[in-house]
Design a protein around this motif. Structure first.
Motif, PDB file in Angstrom:
ATOM      1  N   VAL A  38      94.018  46.674  44.262  1.00 40.70           N
ATOM      2  CA  VAL A  38      94.775  47.398  45.283  1.00 40.70           C
ATOM      3  C   VAL A  38      94.081  48.969  44.550  1.00 40.70           C
ATOM      4  O   VAL A  38      93.639  49.620  45.526  1.00 40.70           O
ATOM      5  CB  VAL A  38      95.985  47.575  44.661  1.00 40.70           C
ATOM      6  CG1 VAL A  38      96.773  48.896  45.484  1.00 40.70           C
ATOM      7  CG2 VAL A  38      96.712  46.593  45.207  1.00 40.70           C
ATOM      8  N   THR A  39      93.865  49.016  43.353  1.00 35.41           N
ATOM      9  CA  THR A  39      93.446  50.361  42.961  1.00 35.41           C
ATOM     10  C   THR A  39      91.953  50.625  43.347  1.00 35.41           C
ATOM     11  O   THR A  39      91.551  51.791  43.572  1.00 35.41           O
ATOM     12  CB  THR A  39      93.680  50.751  41.337  1.00 35.41           C
ATOM     13  OG1 THR A  39      92.752  49.580  40.728  1.00 35.41           O
ATOM     14  CG2 THR A  39      95.168  50.573  40.989  1.00 35.41           C
ATOM     15  N   SER A  40      91.184  49.653  43.327  1.00 34.80           N
ATOM     16  CA  SER A  40      89.475  49.704  43.516  1.00 34.80           C
ATOM     17  C   SER A  40      89.260  50.042  44.979  1.00 34.80           C
ATOM     18  O   SER A  40      88.346  50.396  45.240  1.00 34.80           O
ATOM     19  CB  SER A  40      88.951  48.343  43.145  1.00 34.80           C
ATOM     20  OG  SER A  40      89.301  47.272  43.565  1.00 34.80           O
ATOM     21  N   SER A  41      90.316  49.461  46.015  1.00 29.84           N
ATOM     22  CA  SER A  41      90.177  49.876  47.162  1.00 29.84           C
ATOM     23  C   SER A  41      90.962  51.160  47.867  1.00 29.84           C
ATOM     24  O   SER A  41      90.928  51.280  49.083  1.00 29.84           O
ATOM     25  CB  SER A  41      90.533  48.442  47.820  1.00 29.84           C
ATOM     26  OG  SER A  41      91.699  48.328  47.690  1.00 29.84           O
ATOM     27  N   THR A  42      91.301  51.821  46.893  1.00 32.87           N
ATOM     28  CA  THR A  42      92.302  52.981  47.209  1.00 32.87           C
ATOM     29  C   THR A  42      91.409  54.236  47.530  1.00 32.87           C
ATOM     30  O   THR A  42      90.737  54.519  46.240  1.00 32.87           O
ATOM     31  CB  THR A  42      93.393  53.267  46.303  1.00 32.87           C
ATOM     32  OG1 THR A  42      94.208  52.095  46.442  1.00 32.87           O
ATOM     33  CG2 THR A  42      94.275  54.213  46.779  1.00 32.87           C
ATOM     34  N   ILE A  43      91.327  54.841  48.500  1.00 36.15           N
ATOM     35  CA  ILE A  43      90.160  55.934  48.608  1.00 36.15           C
ATOM     36  C   ILE A  43      91.072  57.305  47.741  1.00 36.15           C
ATOM     37  O   ILE A  43      92.124  57.419  48.187  1.00 36.15           O
ATOM     38  CB  ILE A  43      90.101  56.323  50.100  1.00 36.15           C
ATOM     39  CG1 ILE A  43      89.421  55.016  50.767  1.00 36.15           C
ATOM     40  CG2 ILE A  43      89.348  57.649  50.128  1.00 36.15           C
ATOM     41  CD1 ILE A  43      89.181  55.235  52.408  1.00 36.15           C
TER      42      ILE A  43
END
Length: 233
Positions: A38-43
């Motif tokens: 989740v966090t790595s794909s959150t702009i």
């Protein structure tokens, strides 16, 4: 507050309702592989530090959890995470300076040149079961709505219900202090130079303040929480 009188379901339901009224749907979990996805794909969110990365730290289900908030379209707008560390044979300053706050095995995981200095005096006396509250991020369009208090209430309530820690602490940059966001979260104590941290391989170079609550203060923070959770002790 008598912990036995604390109704976590009622308290957290009220906190969740407050978040919903601001357009934020909260969910929690303990799977940190999922959290990193989740966090790595959150702009707009910076990379999650090793403290909450399962490839760096041992994040056991009964000693770590995360909170994710989504907007009405299901897009991630908020994250935060907490972990509990057993510091009964050491103190927070030693924990940070050993890099064990960031890596289960610093000798094999931390890159050359990694270091942490903790010059906050109180960290030398903080020991026992200690909760770390970190990786806090709120999307820009949700800022200015008074959400920090609500989001902290969720984190504090869950930490109390699960662990009743001796201390709960956060490490934050100076701008969090200067903008008064630390006051909104409800941390009562602060000292500069809580973690002068360098992790070269991760691009981390920080000089963070240490914020904390004692167990008694955490209890009172929950008891005295402003609406919508007032009076739920």
């Amino acid at each position: 507050m008598n912990r036995n009188s604390f109704d976590p379901f009622k308290y957290l339901r009220c906190v969740n309702d407050a978040a919903l009224s601001a357009g934020l749907r909260l969910r929690t979990g303990e799977n940190f592989e999922q959290y990193i996805e989740v966090t790595s794909s959150t702009i707009g969110k910076s990379p999650t530090d090793p403290s909450f990365r399962p490839d760096c730290s041992r994040l056991e289900a009964d000693r770590a959890f995360w909170i994710v908030g989504e907007d009405q379209k299901g897009r991630v707008a908020h994250v935060q995470a907490l972990r509990l560390d057993d510091l009964r044979t050491t103190n927070l300053a030693g924990h940070l300076e050993s890099l064990k706050a960031f890596y289960t095995d610093p000798k094999s995981r931390a890159a050359a040149g990694s270091s942490c200095s903790c010059l906050a005096p109180t960290a030398q006396t903080m020991s026992g079961m200690v909760a770390y509250h970190g990786d806090l991020w709120l999307r820009e369009d949700f800022r200015g709505r008074g959400l920090p208090s609500t989001l902290a209430s969720m984190a504090f309530g869950l930490a109390w219900a699960k662990w009743s820690p001796d201390f709960i602490y956060a490490l934050v940059p100076s701008w969090i202090i200067e903008k008064g966001i630390a006051d909104q979260y409800g941390y009562l104590n602060r000292e500069a130079q809580g973690a002068i941290l360098t992790l070269p391989d991760r691009g981390v170079k920080e000089d963070d303040w240490l914020l904390w609550l004692t167990r008694s203060e955490l209890s009172q923070r929950i008891k005295a929480a402003k609406t919508p959770v007032q009076g739920l002790a």
